[in-house]
Design a protein around this motif. Structure first.
Motif, PDB file in Angstrom:
ATOM      1  N   UNK A  59       0.822  -1.202   0.000  1.00 39.81           N
ATOM      2  CA  UNK A  59       0.000   0.000   0.000  1.00 39.81           C
ATOM      3  C   UNK A  59       0.859   1.256   0.000  1.00 39.81           C
ATOM      4  N   UNK A  60       1.978   1.222   0.701  1.00 37.93           N
ATOM      5  CA  UNK A  60       2.877   2.379   0.723  1.00 37.93           C
ATOM      6  C   UNK A  60       3.380   2.660  -0.687  1.00 37.93           C
ATOM      7  N   UNK A  61       3.876   1.655  -1.371  1.00 34.33           N
ATOM      8  CA  UNK A  61       4.396   1.843  -2.724  1.00 34.33           C
ATOM      9  C   UNK A  61       3.328   2.273  -3.712  1.00 34.33           C
ATOM     10  N   UNK A  62       2.151   1.716  -3.584  1.00 34.19           N
ATOM     11  CA  UNK A  62       1.076   2.012  -4.539  1.00 34.19           C
ATOM     12  C   UNK A  62       0.430   3.370  -4.305  1.00 34.19           C
ATOM     13  N   UNK A  63       0.323   3.795  -3.055  1.00 31.64           N
ATOM     14  CA  UNK A  63      -0.482   4.974  -2.760  1.00 31.64           C
ATOM     15  C   UNK A  63       0.302   6.189  -2.280  1.00 31.64           C
ATOM     16  N   UNK A  64       1.587   6.025  -1.977  1.00 34.40           N
ATOM     17  CA  UNK A  64       2.341   7.173  -1.487  1.00 34.40           C
ATOM     18  C   UNK A  64       3.445   7.600  -2.440  1.00 34.40           C
ATOM     19  N   UNK A  65       3.894   6.726  -3.297  1.00 32.53           N
ATOM     20  CA  UNK A  65       4.974   7.069  -4.203  1.00 32.53           C
ATOM     21  C   UNK A  65       6.349   7.041  -3.561  1.00 32.53           C
TER      22      UNK A  65
END
Length: 133
Positions: A51-57
């Motif tokens: 989720x961090x990689x997908x939604x925060x960049x």
């Protein structure tokens, strides 16, 4: 008590981080920990980290801590926006991670801090897994 803390970047492969978690849990917990419980923990770790990689960049920090209630999984990142449960869309591949975490954990949530947020999930202690949770 913190049992693992690891920084990760957005594009880091998940396999090495999952392997570290599995090793720490297998070695640190002894024979009392079953493969099913470790599998559930790895699912929660994977979902929160992805989720961090997908939604925060960007990247983040994974922390695992032993508590009186179980294993606390925390993933910190630099974004303020909190994740939310949503109904899955059968036309999309993703969007079910938090529903999965909600079903296998004792609870999950978000804490905001001055540098972003931490999303956490509390996994039951291995002894509680066979007791009907």
């Amino acid at each position: 008590m913190i049992i693992l803390s690891a920084l990760f970047e957005r594009d880091d492969p998940a396999a090495p981080l999952r392997h570290r978690v599995q090793t720490v849990l297998s070695v640190g917990s002894g024979a009392a920990v079953g493969a099913e419980w470790i599998g559930d923990v790895l699912i929660a770790v994977s979902e929160l980290v992805q989720n961090v990689g997908q939604h925060t960049g960007g990247g983040g920090e994974l922390t695992l801590s032993a508590t009186a209630d179980g294993l606390l999984i925390e993933v910190a990142d630099s974004m303020i926006a909190a994740p939310r449960l949503r109904q899955p869309d059968h036309r999309q591949v993703g969007g079910r991670g938090l529903l999965l975490i909600d079903s296998i954990s004792l609870g999950w949530g978000t804490r905001h801090h001055e540098h972003g947020k931490t999303v956490w999930a509390l996994m039951p202690a291995p002894a509680l897994v066979g007791s009907g949770h």
